[in-house]
Design a protein around this motif. Structure first.
Motif, short mmCIF file in Angstrom:
data_model
loop_
_atom_site.label_atom_id
_atom_site.label_comp_id
_atom_site.label_asym_id
_atom_site.label_seq_id
_atom_site.Cartn_x
_atom_site.Cartn_y
_atom_site.Cartn_z
N GLU A 88 21.63 -79.25 21.01
CA GLU A 88 20.28 -79.81 20.86
C GLU A 88 20.22 -81.04 19.96
O GLU A 88 19.38 -81.92 20.17
N ILE A 89 21.08 -81.09 18.95
CA ILE A 89 21.01 -82.23 18.03
C ILE A 89 21.56 -83.52 18.63
O ILE A 89 21.47 -84.57 18.03
N ARG A 90 22.16 -83.42 19.83
CA ARG A 90 22.78 -84.61 20.46
C ARG A 90 21.85 -85.31 21.44
O ARG A 90 22.28 -86.26 22.10
N THR A 91 20.63 -84.81 21.62
CA THR A 91 19.76 -85.44 22.62
C THR A 91 19.24 -86.79 22.12
O THR A 91 19.24 -87.06 20.92
N MET A 92 18.77 -87.57 23.07
CA MET A 92 18.23 -88.90 22.74
C MET A 92 16.99 -88.77 21.84
O MET A 92 16.73 -89.62 21.00
N GLU A 93 16.26 -87.68 22.04
CA GLU A 93 15.04 -87.46 21.25
C GLU A 93 15.38 -87.39 19.76
O GLU A 93 14.68 -87.96 18.92
N VAL A 94 16.46 -86.71 19.44
CA VAL A 94 16.89 -86.62 18.04
C VAL A 94 17.46 -87.97 17.61
O VAL A 94 17.14 -88.49 16.54
N SER A 95 18.30 -88.58 18.46
CA SER A 95 18.92 -89.86 18.12
C SER A 95 17.88 -90.92 17.78
O SER A 95 18.10 -91.78 16.94
#
Ligand code: DC
Length: 227
Positions: A88-95
Protein backbone atom coordinates in the motif's frame (compact mmCIF):
# COMPACT_ATOMS: atom_id res chain seq x y z
CA UNK A 1 33.61 -5.78 17.00
CA UNK A 2 31.94 -2.53 15.90
CA UNK A 3 28.97 -2.87 13.58
CA UNK A 4 29.31 -1.73 9.95
CA UNK A 5 26.92 0.91 8.60
CA UNK A 6 26.44 1.54 4.89
CA UNK A 7 24.44 4.64 3.89
CA UNK A 8 22.97 4.90 0.39
CA UNK A 9 21.35 8.22 -0.51
CA UNK A 10 20.06 9.75 -3.70
CA UNK A 11 17.07 11.04 -5.64
CA UNK A 12 13.82 9.12 -6.06
CA UNK A 13 13.84 6.16 -8.45
CA UNK A 14 17.60 5.96 -8.81
CA UNK A 15 17.57 2.29 -7.93
CA UNK A 16 18.85 2.82 -4.39
CA UNK A 17 16.79 0.11 -2.78
CA UNK A 18 17.61 -2.44 -5.49
CA UNK A 19 21.33 -1.96 -4.86
CA UNK A 20 20.87 -1.73 -1.08
CA UNK A 21 18.83 -4.94 -0.98
CA UNK A 22 21.29 -6.87 -3.15
CA UNK A 23 24.22 -5.60 -1.11
CA UNK A 24 22.58 -6.50 2.21
CA UNK A 25 21.79 -9.98 0.92
CA UNK A 26 25.34 -10.48 -0.33
CA UNK A 27 26.92 -9.34 2.94
CA UNK A 28 24.23 -10.83 5.16
CA UNK A 29 23.47 -7.37 6.59
CA UNK A 30 20.03 -6.00 7.50
CA UNK A 31 18.47 -3.80 4.81
CA UNK A 32 16.41 -0.82 6.01
CA UNK A 33 14.41 1.25 3.57
CA UNK A 34 14.01 4.58 5.39
CA UNK A 35 11.67 5.94 2.69
CA UNK A 36 9.19 3.19 3.60
CA UNK A 37 8.89 4.77 7.06
CA UNK A 38 7.98 8.19 5.63
CA UNK A 39 5.56 6.44 3.29
CA UNK A 40 3.90 4.64 6.22
CA UNK A 41 3.40 7.95 8.04
CA UNK A 42 1.88 9.41 4.87
CA UNK A 43 -0.45 6.43 4.50
CA UNK A 44 -1.60 6.86 8.10
CA UNK A 45 -2.32 10.55 7.45
CA UNK A 46 -4.38 9.65 4.37
CA UNK A 47 -6.22 6.76 6.02
CA UNK A 48 -7.22 8.98 8.91
CA UNK A 49 -8.27 11.94 6.75
CA UNK A 50 -5.76 14.25 8.39
CA UNK A 51 -5.23 17.44 6.40
CA UNK A 52 -1.87 17.12 4.63
CA UNK A 53 -1.21 20.82 5.31
CA UNK A 54 -1.98 20.60 9.02
CA UNK A 55 1.49 20.13 10.51
CA UNK A 56 0.18 20.24 14.07
CA UNK A 57 -2.33 17.46 13.46
CA UNK A 58 0.33 15.33 11.73
CA UNK A 59 2.77 15.98 14.57
CA UNK A 60 0.11 14.94 17.08
CA UNK A 61 -0.68 11.78 15.12
CA UNK A 62 2.94 10.62 15.45
CA UNK A 63 2.12 9.32 18.93
CA UNK A 64 -0.34 6.87 17.36
CA UNK A 65 1.99 5.67 14.62
CA UNK A 66 4.07 2.58 15.27
CA UNK A 67 6.28 1.30 12.50
CA UNK A 68 8.04 -2.06 12.51
CA UNK A 69 10.25 -3.85 10.04
CA UNK A 70 10.18 -7.60 9.69
CA UNK A 71 13.31 -8.68 7.85
CA UNK A 72 12.48 -11.57 5.60
CA UNK A 73 14.82 -13.36 3.17
CA UNK A 74 12.58 -12.56 0.22
CA UNK A 75 11.40 -9.11 1.13
CA UNK A 76 11.34 -6.94 4.24
CA UNK A 77 7.81 -6.29 5.44
CA UNK A 78 6.79 -2.96 6.88
CA UNK A 79 4.06 -2.88 9.49
CA UNK A 80 1.99 0.17 10.35
CA UNK A 81 0.38 -0.36 13.75
CA UNK A 82 0.74 -4.10 13.29
CA UNK A 83 -0.68 -4.25 9.76
CA UNK A 84 1.45 -5.14 6.75
CA UNK A 85 1.40 -2.11 4.45
CA UNK A 86 4.39 -3.06 2.29
CA UNK A 87 2.34 -2.84 -0.93
CA UNK A 88 0.00 0.00 0.00
CA UNK A 89 2.81 2.46 0.70
CA UNK A 90 4.04 2.13 -2.92
CA UNK A 91 0.96 3.55 -4.63
CA UNK A 92 1.01 6.84 -6.52
CA UNK A 93 -1.44 8.26 -3.98
CA UNK A 94 1.18 7.93 -1.24
CA UNK A 95 4.03 9.03 -3.55
CA UNK A 96 2.15 12.21 -4.31
CA UNK A 97 2.21 13.47 -0.73
CA UNK A 98 5.15 11.71 0.90
CA UNK A 99 7.61 14.54 0.24
CA UNK A 100 5.31 17.07 1.94
CA UNK A 101 4.87 14.82 4.98
CA UNK A 102 8.56 14.02 5.22
CA UNK A 103 9.47 17.71 5.20
CA UNK A 104 7.74 18.21 8.59
CA UNK A 105 10.31 18.66 11.34
CA UNK A 106 8.57 16.48 13.96
CA UNK A 107 8.13 13.67 11.44
CA UNK A 108 11.83 13.74 10.61
CA UNK A 109 12.89 13.87 14.25
CA UNK A 110 10.75 10.82 15.09
CA UNK A 111 11.87 8.79 12.06
CA UNK A 112 15.57 9.64 12.43
CA UNK A 113 15.45 8.51 16.05
CA UNK A 114 13.97 5.15 15.04
CA UNK A 115 16.45 4.75 12.18
CA UNK A 116 19.39 5.41 14.48
CA UNK A 117 18.06 2.85 16.95
CA UNK A 118 17.69 0.26 14.17
CA UNK A 119 21.34 0.71 13.22
CA UNK A 120 22.78 0.59 16.68
CA UNK A 121 24.14 -2.87 17.04
CA UNK A 122 23.65 -4.49 13.69
CA UNK A 123 25.44 -4.41 10.38
CA UNK A 124 23.07 -2.50 8.16
CA UNK A 125 22.53 -1.08 4.71
CA UNK A 126 20.09 1.84 4.92
CA UNK A 127 18.87 3.81 1.94
CA UNK A 128 17.21 7.23 1.92
CA UNK A 129 17.94 10.92 1.43
CA UNK A 130 19.78 11.99 4.59
CA UNK A 131 21.33 8.79 5.87
CA UNK A 132 24.96 9.80 5.27
CA UNK A 133 24.39 13.41 6.31
CA UNK A 134 22.02 13.28 9.31
CA UNK A 135 21.09 9.76 10.39
CA UNK A 136 24.58 8.23 10.30
CA UNK A 137 27.11 11.01 9.68
CA UNK A 138 29.82 8.56 10.78
CA UNK A 139 28.69 5.71 8.51
CA UNK A 140 31.51 3.39 7.45
CA UNK A 141 30.63 3.76 3.79
CA UNK A 142 28.48 6.40 2.08
CA UNK A 143 27.21 6.10 -1.46
CA UNK A 144 25.31 8.79 -3.34
CA UNK A 145 23.33 7.42 -6.28
CA UNK A 146 22.23 9.33 -9.34
CA UNK A 147 20.82 8.49 -12.77
CA UNK A 148 19.60 10.60 -15.65
CA UNK A 149 16.01 11.96 -15.30
CA UNK A 150 14.92 9.97 -18.36
CA UNK A 151 16.26 6.68 -16.99
CA UNK A 152 14.68 7.33 -13.60
CA UNK A 153 11.28 8.11 -15.13
CA UNK A 154 11.42 4.99 -17.31
CA UNK A 155 12.22 2.80 -14.29
CA UNK A 156 9.44 4.30 -12.20
CA UNK A 157 6.96 4.06 -15.07
CA UNK A 158 7.78 0.38 -15.58
CA UNK A 159 7.47 -0.28 -11.84
CA UNK A 160 4.04 1.37 -11.59
CA UNK A 161 2.74 -0.16 -14.83
CA UNK A 162 3.73 -3.61 -13.58
CA UNK A 163 1.47 -3.00 -10.61
CA UNK A 164 -1.41 -1.99 -12.84
CA UNK A 165 -1.30 1.74 -12.11
CA UNK A 166 -2.44 3.70 -15.16
CA UNK A 167 -0.27 6.79 -15.56
CA UNK A 168 1.36 8.67 -18.37
CA UNK A 169 5.12 9.10 -18.61
CA UNK A 170 4.54 12.84 -18.18
CA UNK A 171 2.75 12.29 -14.86
CA UNK A 172 5.61 10.10 -13.62
CA UNK A 173 8.21 12.71 -14.65
CA UNK A 174 6.18 15.45 -13.00
CA UNK A 175 5.98 13.50 -9.71
CA UNK A 176 9.71 12.80 -9.73
CA UNK A 177 10.71 16.40 -10.34
CA UNK A 178 8.19 17.61 -7.75
CA UNK A 179 9.70 15.25 -5.15
CA UNK A 180 13.28 16.13 -6.15
CA UNK A 181 12.45 19.78 -5.62
CA UNK A 182 10.86 19.33 -2.18
CA UNK A 183 13.42 16.75 -1.01
CA UNK A 184 16.39 18.92 -1.90
CA UNK A 185 15.05 22.32 -0.86
CA UNK A 186 13.31 21.53 2.45
CA UNK A 187 14.69 23.20 5.59
CA UNK A 188 15.10 19.99 7.59
CA UNK A 189 18.00 17.77 6.45
CA UNK A 190 17.53 18.25 2.71
CA UNK A 191 18.79 15.68 0.25
CA UNK A 192 22.42 16.43 -0.47
CA UNK A 193 25.54 14.48 -1.13
CA UNK A 194 27.70 14.04 1.99
CA UNK A 195 31.24 15.37 1.46
CA UNK A 196 32.69 11.90 1.97
CA UNK A 197 30.12 10.03 -0.16
CA UNK A 198 31.16 8.13 -3.28
CA UNK A 199 28.99 8.83 -6.33
CA UNK A 200 27.43 5.97 -8.23
CA UNK A 201 25.77 7.09 -11.48
CA UNK A 202 23.92 4.01 -12.68
CA UNK A 203 22.33 5.41 -15.85
CA UNK A 204 24.43 3.04 -17.94
CA UNK A 205 25.02 0.20 -15.46
CA UNK A 206 23.11 -3.03 -15.00
CA UNK A 207 22.34 -4.44 -11.55
CA UNK A 208 25.31 -6.79 -11.55
CA UNK A 209 27.72 -3.96 -12.37
CA UNK A 210 26.26 -1.79 -9.62
CA UNK A 211 26.56 -4.56 -7.06
CA UNK A 212 30.17 -5.18 -8.04
CA UNK A 213 30.91 -1.46 -7.70
CA UNK A 214 29.58 -1.30 -4.13
CA UNK A 215 31.04 -4.63 -3.02
CA UNK A 216 34.47 -3.48 -4.18
CA UNK A 217 34.02 -0.34 -2.06
CA UNK A 218 33.03 -2.37 0.99
CA UNK A 219 36.08 -4.60 0.56
CA UNK A 220 38.35 -1.56 0.36
CA UNK A 221 36.78 -0.11 3.53
CA UNK A 222 37.11 -3.35 5.44
CA UNK A 223 40.72 -3.82 4.38
CA UNK A 224 41.65 -0.14 4.79
CA UNK A 225 39.15 1.41 7.24
CA UNK A 226 40.65 4.91 6.93
CA UNK A 227 40.54 4.99 3.10
O1 DC B 1 12.87 6.35 -1.22
P1 DC B 1 11.38 6.64 -1.42
O2 DC B 1 11.05 7.19 -2.78
O3 DC B 1 10.52 5.49 -1.05
O4 DC B 1 11.07 7.79 -0.36
C1 DC B 1 9.81 8.36 -0.25
C2 DC B 1 9.91 9.80 0.22
O5 DC B 1 10.36 9.83 1.56
C3 DC B 1 10.83 10.69 -0.58
O6 DC B 1 10.12 11.46 -1.52
C4 DC B 1 11.47 11.58 0.45
C5 DC B 1 11.24 10.92 1.75
N1 DC B 1 12.45 10.44 2.40
C6 DC B 1 13.13 11.32 3.20
O7 DC B 1 12.75 12.47 3.29
N2 DC B 1 14.24 10.90 3.88
C7 DC B 1 14.66 9.64 3.79
N3 DC B 1 15.73 9.26 4.50
C8 DC B 1 13.98 8.72 2.95
C9 DC B 1 12.89 9.16 2.25
Amino acid sequence: MKNFVIAIDGFSSCGKSTVAKALAKNLNYVFIDSGAMYRAVTLYVQQNNIDINDNDAITKALDDIHIDFIPNPEKTQILLNGIDVSEEIRTMEVSEYVSEVSAIKAVRTAMVKQQQALGKKRNIVMDGRDIGTTVFPNADLKIFMTASPQVRAERRFAELSAKGEVLTMEEVKENLSHRDHIDSTRAESPLRQADDAIVLDNSELNQEEQLKFVIDLVKQKIEMPQA
